[in-house]
Write a protein that holds these residues in place. Sequence first.
Motif, PDB file in Angstrom:
ATOM      1  N   ARG A  84       0.808  -1.214   0.000  1.00 41.22           N
ATOM      2  CA  ARG A  84       0.000   0.000   0.000  1.00 41.22           C
ATOM      3  C   ARG A  84       0.849   1.277   0.000  1.00 41.22           C
ATOM      4  NH1 ARG A  84      -4.894  -1.330  -1.880  1.00 41.22           N
ATOM      5  NH2 ARG A  84      -5.954  -2.904  -0.608  1.00 41.22           N
ATOM      6  N   TRP A 135      -8.171   4.608  -2.140  1.00 40.33           N
ATOM      7  CA  TRP A 135      -6.952   5.161  -1.570  1.00 40.33           C
ATOM      8  C   TRP A 135      -6.611   6.533  -2.152  1.00 40.33           C
ATOM      9  CZ3 TRP A 135      -3.815   2.666   2.147  1.00 40.33           C
ATOM     10  CH2 TRP A 135      -4.285   1.408   2.543  1.00 40.33           C
ATOM     11  N   ASP A 180     -12.531   0.967  -0.331  1.00 39.47           N
ATOM     12  CA  ASP A 180     -11.164   0.631  -0.720  1.00 39.47           C
ATOM     13  C   ASP A 180     -10.612   1.684  -1.682  1.00 39.47           C
ATOM     14  OD1 ASP A 180      -8.946  -1.009  -0.307  1.00 39.47           O
ATOM     15  OD2 ASP A 180      -9.266  -2.099  -2.167  1.00 39.47           O
ATOM     16  N   SER A 205      -2.429  -5.075   8.831  1.00 47.22           N
ATOM     17  CA  SER A 205      -1.289  -4.582   8.057  1.00 47.22           C
ATOM     18  C   SER A 205      -0.004  -4.810   8.836  1.00 47.22           C
ATOM     19  CB  SER A 205      -1.446  -3.086   7.769  1.00 47.22           C
ATOM     20  OG  SER A 205      -1.339  -2.320   8.957  1.00 47.22           O
ATOM     21  N   GLU A 254      -0.695  -4.422   3.405  1.00 47.80           N
ATOM     22  CA  GLU A 254      -1.919  -5.015   3.943  1.00 47.80           C
ATOM     23  C   GLU A 254      -1.775  -6.530   3.922  1.00 47.80           C
ATOM     24  OE1 GLU A 254      -6.797  -4.806   3.485  1.00 47.80           O
ATOM     25  OE2 GLU A 254      -5.510  -3.589   2.158  1.00 47.80           O
TER      26      GLU A 254
END
Length: 473
Positions: free
Chosen positions: A35, A453, A451, A176, A159
């Motif tokens: 991520r 980002w 979800d 994570s 993650e």
Amino acid sequence: MPVSRLYRPETLHGSLGESFFDEVEPAAFPRHVLRFRDQRWAQRIGLETLDDEEWIAHFGKFEPLPDSFARPLALRYHGHQFRTYNPDLGDGRGFLFAQVRDHEDGRLLDLGTKGSGQTPWSRRGDGRLTLKGGVREILATQMLEAMGVDTSKSLSLIETGEQLIRGDEPSPTRSSVLVRLSHSHIRIGTFQRLAYLEDKAAIERLLDHSIAHYFPEIAGETPGRRAASFLEKVTERVARLAASYMAAGFVHGVLNSDNINITGESFDYGPWRFAPTWDTRFTAAYFDESGLYAFGRQAGAIGWNLARLAECLLPMTGLAAAQSAIDAYPDLSRRAFHEMLLRRLGLVSQGPDRDANLASAFVKFLIASQAPLEQAVFDWRGGLASSSRARRSPAAPHYETTDFQPVREALDGFEPCATARLDHPYFSRERPCSMLIDEVETIWTAISERDDWGLFYSKLGQISEMRAACKAE
């Protein structure tokens, strides 16, 4: 690709001996989704050439880096938690994965983890980190670095595909593992553990190690003086830490003695917040019911922890030298605050008295007006040279009151420093980049519910611009 030619591994912590740590096995995670990776800091330690698969192999599966520790080390320490001594601490969900050199300045840096699995010190915990906790730590470290605070750096966030149960956020929640770069994980609590065990030989070994690798400028001093000099150096560093929190309007939230390291670098972010206004009672942690670590009490809290380090070193420093170091702390932290506020305002020092007068006037104005803290710092970067810009600010009405007049008078004679960079596009904005709790929650909601980002990466882009404008490189 292999590591770059700039990669310089070390295994120095291992030389302290097995009584300082436990070798552990990392958790095996069901999933690895990269991520975040900080390529800027990866370059400084020679890891920028790793592709994403190699990155995940090292920082998600914890395959050892070349010439590094064969197995990670869970470090042992004790500490005062909210003023109550706890001898059952230690790395409970993290470990020291590797040590490297920063090729730009040669500093020794630790690659430490958060959420990497259970250790002997997990105390019935699962050894995991929530994804929200990882996202929050990245936001904190990126923002603080941009503000010029000496902070650990969030190097990686992966993650890991587990569903965690937590009592303080909606569960189940995503998991994570974080890797941070920190200039030492030797804490005040590391010394406290050895004092608790009455292991004077180990304290001396830790002291020698700390001086050799973090304060080499005092390595040549006589044995009778070295411990006192070490305490003085740590006092200077933690005084700057306390001052930097105030200049940034930051509340760490959990300033326990195991969260203060010997280099005075801020690290380990849990319930942190930025104060919207100068409110000394503002707290970050819902469980800090007494306000022990409130915004305005942070300098005192850090000083209290420093006194605990002095107690550990008393057999080597003697009472007079230890007391002298501790007594110097309040003035050091005050002077450091004046320096750091001027740095944030992009002004050239006019001497201790005038600097102190400006800092006092500015804080009194913030208290009386309750003007937005970060907006006020942003508006007056460059001092009176920014008057026309400040008049266009959303906070302009605050600057037209009698509360601000002492600030205007105190600013007279201060000039922008060479690095103020007032012509940078960042300062053409109406509002500064900020990191208030509502913004953090909005970023997390997009990730948690969709979800998405985008807001997270957008905020990191804004912080990058702020860092460049404020020359916090």
